[in-house]
Write an enzyme that holds these catalytic residues in place. Structure first.
Site, short mmCIF file in Angstrom:
data_model
loop_
_atom_site.label_atom_id
_atom_site.label_comp_id
_atom_site.label_asym_id
_atom_site.label_seq_id
_atom_site.Cartn_x
_atom_site.Cartn_y
_atom_site.Cartn_z
N HIS A 82 0.85 -1.19 0.00
CA HIS A 82 0.00 0.00 0.00
C HIS A 82 0.88 1.23 0.00
O HIS A 82 1.80 1.34 0.80
CB HIS A 82 -0.89 0.01 1.25
CG HIS A 82 -1.66 1.27 1.41
ND1 HIS A 82 -2.80 1.54 0.70
CD2 HIS A 82 -1.43 2.37 2.18
CE1 HIS A 82 -3.25 2.74 1.03
NE2 HIS A 82 -2.44 3.26 1.92
N ASP A 161 -14.30 4.96 9.11
CA ASP A 161 -13.17 5.82 8.74
C ASP A 161 -13.58 6.82 7.68
O ASP A 161 -13.17 7.98 7.71
CB ASP A 161 -11.99 4.98 8.24
CG ASP A 161 -10.90 5.89 7.70
OD1 ASP A 161 -10.33 6.65 8.51
OD2 ASP A 161 -10.67 5.91 6.48
N ARG A 168 -12.69 14.91 9.99
CA ARG A 168 -11.36 15.42 10.37
C ARG A 168 -10.86 16.45 9.36
O ARG A 168 -10.22 17.44 9.72
CB ARG A 168 -10.37 14.27 10.48
CG ARG A 168 -10.58 13.40 11.73
CD ARG A 168 -9.82 12.08 11.63
NE ARG A 168 -8.42 12.26 11.35
CZ ARG A 168 -7.70 11.46 10.54
NH1 ARG A 168 -8.25 10.42 9.96
NH2 ARG A 168 -6.43 11.70 10.34
N SER A 183 -6.54 5.26 10.58
CA SER A 183 -7.37 5.45 9.39
C SER A 183 -6.84 4.58 8.23
O SER A 183 -7.58 3.82 7.61
CB SER A 183 -7.34 6.94 9.01
OG SER A 183 -7.81 7.15 7.71
N LYS A 187 -8.37 0.36 6.83
CA LYS A 187 -8.75 -0.02 5.46
C LYS A 187 -7.87 -1.15 4.95
O LYS A 187 -8.33 -2.07 4.30
CB LYS A 187 -8.64 1.21 4.54
CG LYS A 187 -9.71 2.26 4.85
CD LYS A 187 -9.51 3.56 4.10
CE LYS A 187 -8.49 4.46 4.73
NZ LYS A 187 -8.57 5.87 4.49
N1 URA Z 1 -5.01 8.99 4.35
C1 URA Z 1 -5.99 8.32 5.00
O1 URA Z 1 -6.56 7.38 4.44
N2 URA Z 1 -6.30 8.70 6.26
C2 URA Z 1 -5.69 9.70 6.90
O2 URA Z 1 -6.01 9.99 8.04
C3 URA Z 1 -4.69 10.41 6.21
C4 URA Z 1 -4.37 10.02 4.93
#
Ligand code: URA
Length: 434
Positions: A82, A161, A168, A183, A187
């Site tokens: 990733h 998220d 956020r 976060s 995923k």
């Molecule tokens: N990318 C994300 O998926 N989450 C974050 O909090 C920051 C960058």
């Protein structure tokens, strides 16, 4: 349990329990906890922080707020990589067939371009016939038979998220390490792989612009991944200029094919080999990094990785003829050259601005719904540290729209700086967290 007490507790810097974090995530996802209370909690976390255990708990609750992909129907070791997002980042498309040729299974969900960063799914959609949406059965079968499938994110991955990240974003609470790590990892962990290597980019085109911040994020994500029971490693790689020479979709596919044929740019291949070494050693396929690198080099020199790439493209409905004839993956007919204004060196390429220039050429999108011109993008001839003579073509912009090509040219020209003295080059890899 109620939200007021949870906010009050965090406001005073106390640790929240597993159940309190779960109460918040469940309530915020189903809409019973309002945005104003979630914002207050995010701000309290921003100022008071979360310890390691709380960060892992938050990650697990966010992962479990939606679908968790079950890859148990796939035989063998399932691996994933990733990237935190970049410009010209085509590593997944080069690395995945190399890993599959070494016997690993790559069952991957990828994203689309947004803003200045590109997306693997858009690159794959530039291939005639390629399907990025597969049923779970088809996905499993293709991975079992060929070793790779790459699909667009489907179903509901970590909806908590999704909602929280959007909140956020508008409440100035993105830049907290625990919140970012949980976060991203929620995923990734929902993707179901056994072994994950994270490519944390650093520099002007990256989410984290300094090496220190990138290293801290890499460590936080590795810790959270390990705390959640997965083997996770991370590399910190340079994104202070585009990776490789090509930026866009078809442009990048040309570079992917050339790389799989053994003609990959040095920086791209270094990132590919470093990520691959982490994955091959963590999975026990290779005993050490030297062995891993040899195995990967052999997949290129023997043609096995290219063959695997073609198998994967065909299995997902794509026409592989472009692999032997790149003109079948056309580049935009309208071109504009970026010309060196004087003799000297390229001292800087503002990576984010190049991503924006590529977007302006038609290769990206500003909102999710924007259509993409697959033939648009930029191909560099020179990068930071290259010596140039006045009049040299530094890069070529491709587009199917004159105005877009001109907008891209203006942006890209501004992004490139020159010097009389040879500049110091950045390292390609700044560190590895294992
Ligand atoms: N990318 C994300 O998926 N989450 C974050 O909090 C920051 C960058």
């Amino acid at each position: 349990m109620n939200m007021y007490d949870i906010i009050e507790k965090k406001k005073h810097g106390q640790s929240l329990t597993y159940d309190e974090i779960g109460y918040f995530i469940k309530g915020y996802t189903d809409g019973t906890i309002p945005d104003y209370q979630a914002s207050a909690l995010m701000m309290a976390i921003y100022f008071k922080g979360m310890d390691y255990r709380e960060t892992v708990d938050l990650t697990l609750h966010m992962r479990d707020s939606g679908d968790v992909v079950d890859l148990s129907g796939i035989e063998g070791i399932k691996v994933d990589k990733h990237s935190t997002g970049g410009v010209g980042d085509k590593t997944s498309l080069v690395l995945s067939p190399m890993l599959a040729s070494c016997g690993l299974k790559v069952a991957k969900m990828s994203g689309r371009a947004l803003g200045h960063t590109g997306g693997t799914i858009d690159k794959l959609e530039a291939i005639k016939g390629f399907r990025v949406e597969l049923s779970p059965e088809e996905f499993m079968n293709i991975v079992n038979n060929t070793g790779i499938a790459i699909i667009a994110q489907s179903g509901e991955i970590a909806p908590a998220d999704k909602k929280l990240y959007a909140l956020r974003d508008v409440t100035a609470t993105v830049d907290n390490l625990s919140l970012i790590a949980s976060s991203i990892m929620s995923k990734k962990l929902a993707g179901g792989s056994d072994i994950i290597c994270l490519d944390v980019k650093t520099g002007s085109g990256a989410f984290m612009q300094t090496v220190e911040d990138s290293k801290a994020l890499a460590k936080a994500m590795v810790d959270v991944g390990n705390g959640a029971g997965k083997k996770v490693s991370a590399i910190i790689s340079d994104m202070d200029q585009p990776l490789g020479y090509a930026v866009g979709n078809s442009t990048e596919l040309h570079e992917v094919v050339n790389s799989l044929k053994g003609n990959g740019p040095e920086d791209l291949m270094e990132v590919v080999y470093t990520l691959g070494s982490c994955i091959l050693t963590d999975s026990g396929i290779a005993g050490n990094d030297v062995e891993a690198r040899k195995m990967m080099e052999e997949t290129i020199s023997s043609g096995k990785a290219l063959e695997k790439f073609c198998e994967f493209i065909s299995a997902q409905g794509g026409d592989t003829q472009f692999v032997n004839d790149l003109s079948l993956l056309p580049l935009g007919e309208i071109t504009k050259d970026i010309i060196a204004p004087s003799d000297g060196y390229i001292s800087r390429i503002d990576c984010k601005q190049i991503g924006m220039a590529s977007l302006a050429s038609g290769a990206g999108r500003t909102v999710k719904e924007d259509p993409i011109d697959f033939s648009a993008g930029i191909i560099f001839n020179k990068k930071v540290g290259s010596s140039v003579k006045k009049g040299d073509v530094i890069a070529k912009i491709y587009s199917s729209d004159e105005n877009k090509a001109l907008a891209a040219l203006a942006r890209a020209e501004e992004a490139i700086e020159y010097s009389l003295e040879e500049p110091v080059r950045n390292p390609i890899i700044y560190g590895i967290v294992r």
